[in-house]
Write a protein that holds these residues in place. Structure first.
Motif, mmCIF file in Angstrom:
data_model
loop_
_atom_site.group_PDB
_atom_site.id
_atom_site.type_symbol
_atom_site.label_atom_id
_atom_site.label_comp_id
_atom_site.label_asym_id
_atom_site.label_seq_id
_atom_site.Cartn_x
_atom_site.Cartn_y
_atom_site.Cartn_z
ATOM 1 N N GLN A 252 -1.170 6.726 -6.888
ATOM 2 C CA GLN A 252 -0.903 7.680 -7.958
ATOM 3 C C GLN A 252 -1.357 7.173 -9.320
ATOM 4 O OE1 GLN A 252 3.072 9.224 -7.897
ATOM 5 N NE2 GLN A 252 3.119 9.465 -5.689
ATOM 6 N N THR A 253 -2.034 6.061 -9.359
ATOM 7 C CA THR A 253 -2.586 5.570 -10.613
ATOM 8 C C THR A 253 -4.034 5.168 -10.412
ATOM 9 O OG1 THR A 253 -2.507 3.732 -12.196
ATOM 10 C CG2 THR A 253 -1.534 3.348 -10.030
ATOM 11 N N PRO A 254 -4.922 5.575 -11.318
ATOM 12 C CA PRO A 254 -6.339 5.210 -11.171
ATOM 13 C C PRO A 254 -6.631 3.774 -11.576
ATOM 14 C CG PRO A 254 -6.017 6.479 -13.181
ATOM 15 C CD PRO A 254 -4.692 6.466 -12.473
ATOM 16 N N HIS A 255 -5.607 3.066 -12.086
ATOM 17 C CA HIS A 255 -5.824 1.712 -12.593
ATOM 18 C C HIS A 255 -5.786 0.653 -11.482
ATOM 19 C CE1 HIS A 255 -5.366 3.504 -16.554
ATOM 20 N NE2 HIS A 255 -4.244 4.050 -16.142
ATOM 21 N N ILE A 256 -5.323 1.056 -10.312
ATOM 22 C CA ILE A 256 -5.290 0.142 -9.169
ATOM 23 C C ILE A 256 -6.398 0.547 -8.212
ATOM 24 C CG2 ILE A 256 -3.894 -0.823 -7.314
ATOM 25 C CD1 ILE A 256 -2.865 -1.455 -10.095
ATOM 26 N N HIS A 257 -7.336 -0.362 -7.983
ATOM 27 C CA HIS A 257 -8.474 -0.068 -7.111
ATOM 28 C C HIS A 257 -7.997 0.106 -5.676
ATOM 29 C CE1 HIS A 257 -12.336 -0.670 -5.017
ATOM 30 N NE2 HIS A 257 -12.867 -0.192 -6.144
ATOM 31 N N ILE A 258 -8.700 0.951 -4.941
ATOM 32 C CA ILE A 258 -8.289 1.250 -3.571
ATOM 33 C C ILE A 258 -8.260 -0.006 -2.693
ATOM 34 C CG2 ILE A 258 -10.659 1.804 -2.862
ATOM 35 C CD1 ILE A 258 -9.428 3.983 -1.054
ATOM 36 N N ASN A 259 -9.130 -0.983 -2.996
ATOM 37 C CA ASN A 259 -9.132 -2.214 -2.212
ATOM 38 C C ASN A 259 -7.928 -3.109 -2.520
ATOM 39 O OD1 ASN A 259 -11.576 -1.497 -1.020
ATOM 40 N ND2 ASN A 259 -12.798 -2.499 -2.618
ATOM 41 N N THR A 260 -7.267 -2.868 -3.653
ATOM 42 C CA THR A 260 -6.116 -3.681 -4.040
ATOM 43 C C THR A 260 -4.803 -3.065 -3.580
ATOM 44 O OG1 THR A 260 -7.410 -4.224 -6.023
ATOM 45 C CG2 THR A 260 -5.134 -4.961 -5.996
ATOM 46 N N ILE A 261 -4.825 -1.780 -3.245
ATOM 47 C CA ILE A 261 -3.595 -1.095 -2.845
ATOM 48 C C ILE A 261 -2.897 -1.769 -1.663
ATOM 49 C CG2 ILE A 261 -2.726 1.049 -1.824
ATOM 50 C CD1 ILE A 261 -4.535 2.592 -3.672
ATOM 51 N N PRO A 262 -3.610 -2.260 -0.625
ATOM 52 C CA PRO A 262 -2.901 -2.943 0.468
ATOM 53 C C PRO A 262 -2.084 -4.141 -0.001
ATOM 54 C CG PRO A 262 -5.128 -2.382 1.148
ATOM 55 C CD PRO A 262 -5.044 -2.082 -0.316
ATOM 56 N N TYR A 263 -2.543 -4.844 -1.028
ATOM 57 C CA TYR A 263 -1.770 -5.969 -1.552
ATOM 58 C C TYR A 263 -0.461 -5.476 -2.170
ATOM 59 C CZ TYR A 263 -6.087 -8.649 -0.973
ATOM 60 O OH TYR A 263 -7.207 -9.263 -0.460
ATOM 61 N N PHE A 264 -0.528 -4.365 -2.890
ATOM 62 C CA PHE A 264 0.693 -3.805 -3.459
ATOM 63 C C PHE A 264 1.620 -3.279 -2.361
ATOM 64 C CE2 PHE A 264 -1.823 -4.009 -7.283
ATOM 65 C CZ PHE A 264 -0.893 -4.207 -8.292
ATOM 66 N N SER A 265 1.045 -2.776 -1.272
ATOM 67 C CA SER A 265 1.870 -2.345 -0.139
ATOM 68 C C SER A 265 2.617 -3.533 0.465
ATOM 69 C CB SER A 265 1.002 -1.674 0.927
ATOM 70 O OG SER A 265 0.381 -0.518 0.414
ATOM 71 N N ASP A 266 1.911 -4.665 0.587
ATOM 72 C CA ASP A 266 2.567 -5.874 1.082
ATOM 73 C C ASP A 266 3.662 -6.325 0.119
ATOM 74 O OD1 ASP A 266 2.547 -8.356 2.912
ATOM 75 O OD2 ASP A 266 2.244 -9.235 0.917
ATOM 76 N N LEU A 267 3.409 -6.194 -1.173
ATOM 77 C CA LEU A 267 4.418 -6.558 -2.164
ATOM 78 C C LEU A 267 5.642 -5.660 -2.040
ATOM 79 C CD1 LEU A 267 5.151 -8.327 -4.587
ATOM 80 C CD2 LEU A 267 3.973 -6.676 -6.052
ATOM 81 N N LYS A 268 5.416 -4.376 -1.781
ATOM 82 C CA LYS A 268 6.544 -3.464 -1.587
ATOM 83 C C LYS A 268 7.383 -3.884 -0.380
ATOM 84 C CE LYS A 268 6.510 -0.068 0.946
ATOM 85 N NZ LYS A 268 6.237 1.128 1.752
ATOM 86 N N ASP A 269 6.723 -4.293 0.703
ATOM 87 C CA ASP A 269 7.455 -4.753 1.886
ATOM 88 C C ASP A 269 8.293 -5.995 1.569
ATOM 89 O OD1 ASP A 269 6.320 -2.706 3.329
ATOM 90 O OD2 ASP A 269 4.686 -3.938 4.129
ATOM 91 N N GLN A 270 7.740 -6.901 0.759
ATOM 92 C CA GLN A 270 8.501 -8.078 0.357
ATOM 93 C C GLN A 270 9.734 -7.687 -0.448
ATOM 94 O OE1 GLN A 270 6.356 -11.548 -1.224
ATOM 95 N NE2 GLN A 270 4.442 -10.542 -0.673
ATOM 96 N N LEU A 271 9.570 -6.730 -1.331
ATOM 97 C CA LEU A 271 10.699 -6.290 -2.153
ATOM 98 C C LEU A 271 11.765 -5.607 -1.299
ATOM 99 C CD1 LEU A 271 8.676 -4.939 -5.198
ATOM 100 C CD2 LEU A 271 10.132 -6.969 -5.163
ATOM 101 N N LEU A 272 11.345 -4.831 -0.307
ATOM 102 C CA LEU A 272 12.311 -4.217 0.610
ATOM 103 C C LEU A 272 13.082 -5.283 1.374
ATOM 104 C CD1 LEU A 272 10.233 -1.221 2.033
ATOM 105 C CD2 LEU A 272 12.221 -1.097 0.520
ATOM 106 N N GLN A 273 12.371 -6.323 1.824
ATOM 107 C CA GLN A 273 13.040 -7.433 2.503
ATOM 108 C C GLN A 273 14.022 -8.127 1.560
ATOM 109 O OE1 GLN A 273 10.402 -10.489 3.937
ATOM 110 N NE2 GLN A 273 12.068 -11.855 4.522
#
Length: 364
Positions: A252-273
């Motif tokens: 939902q933000t154009p400032h994060i490149h599509i290739n970087t989104i998986p890293y943020f997804s992994d970060l979200k999983d860490q935060l959920l844990q």
């Protein structure tokens, strides 16, 4: 009659630092890098030295880190250089606000709370006046704008020193990636600090039940309350960050490149844990509190049981002592030669008999 026209004047927000000042003079550090080269510049309170080194070149990534946000004039100077409005500046210098994300057409703003274990942590579990569970909290703001990343910290610390080392030594993907990947690394470092803080509390919780069973001192309740407050602080800081990461994960933000989104997804999983483990430890802390009061109640019941048995044994003995202490004239036993030893023997028989009855019923 002349018509009076009331014109609304836009009231510009007054920028005011809200928080605690940790440094006398802000420190500014800049990394200017790409895959082939890197330049590092530092300055104490003088942004002009940094500004003169900034390159308007898309081939370079610029990371400017500011330690100390109390100096409004320096923050304004930086904001003017990068065309940041006053609302953004107020978000940076207000350390009491809730962590959040703000997405604009030209920039991405993150404000997060970085948590660290106290520097004077005392691992002595027998110290009941221990305040070692107090967490050191710091607000850090990130602004991602094209190939520029600005980070604002309240005080100097080693949150990102390993990332600086990776930049200097060209380790990992950081020199090959954009500013959005650098933002991920910084947020990941903050998440790691939260895990470190949580594990410190978890280790203390692992030892407390055994200590409480050995010595249920009331001082441990204060320790448990400190741990619960610390866990609440972690959850309060992490939950908004997780919600903010969800926006980036969904693209939902154009400032994060599509290739970087998986890293943020992994970060979200860490935060959920992290949230799950925090909730689990909050439950454990509450269980340890219940264990303390249960064990205290059990010990009190044991004491009361012993005192009740002693009182019960002495009731008939007290009756006999009171009976023969009245000294009436016509009491035959008073003139009997064996009256005193006979009464003592009777008292002994009664006491021993009652003790045997208690043991037979497993009350002793």
């Amino acid at each position: 009659m002349a018509k009076l026209r009331l014109q609304r004047k836009m009231v510009e927000p007054k920028i005011q630092f809200v928080g605690r000042q940790f440094l006398d003079i802000p420190s500014i550090q800049m990394f200017l890098y790409n895959e082939d080269q890197i330049e590092e510049v530092t300055s104490e309170g003088d942004f002009a030295k940094i500004a003169g080194k900034i390159k308007d070149d898309d081939r370079f990534i610029t990371w400017i880190n500011i330690h100390g946000i109390h100096d409004i004039e320096i923050i304004k100077t930086i904001a003017d250089h990068f065309s940041l409005d006053k609302l953004i500046v107020q978000d940076i210098v207000d350390t009491t606000q809730r962590p959040k994300i703000e997405i604009r057409p030209d920039l991405l703003l993150f404000t997060v709370k970085s948590l660290m274990p106290p520097s004077n942590n005392n691992n002595n579990n027998n110290n009941n006046n221990n305040n070692s569970n107090n967490i050191e909290s710091e607000q850090i703001s990130f602004i991602l704008k094209n190939n520029v990343l600005l980070s604002f910290q309240e005080k100097k610390g080693d949150h990102f020193e390993h990332i600086r080392s990776r930049l200097r030594e060209d380790k990992g993907l950081v020199r090959e990636s954009g500013a959005d990947y650098l933002l991920y690394l910084l947020l990941d470092a903050i998440t790691g600090n939260c895990f470190t803080t949580l594990y410190g509390m978890e280790n203390k919780l692992n030892t407390l039940p055994e200590i409480i069973m050995e010595n249920p001192d009331p001082g441990y309740i204060a320790t448990l309350e400190e741990i619960k407050r610390g866990l609440f602080t972690i959850r309060k800081a992490v939950t908004p960050l997780k919600e903010a990461i969800v926006f980036t994960e969904k693209g939902q933000t154009p400032h994060i490149h599509i290739n970087t989104i998986p890293y943020f997804s992994d970060l979200k999983d860490q935060l959920l844990q992290l949230i799950d483990e925090t909730d689990l430890n909050m439950t454990r802390a509450e269980g340890s509190t219940n264990l303390f009061f249960s064990y205290q109640g059990h010990r009190m019941n044991e004491v009361m049981k012993v005192l009740t048995m002693v009182a019960t044994i002495f009731i008939p003995l007290t009756f006999l002592a009171g009976l023969y202490g009245m000294n009436f004239e016509n009491m035959p036993e008073l003139s009997w030669k064996y009256g005193y030893p006979a009464v003592l023997g009777l008292m002994a028989i009664i006491a021993i008999g009652m003790i045997l009855v208690f043991k037979r019923n497993k009350w002793l």
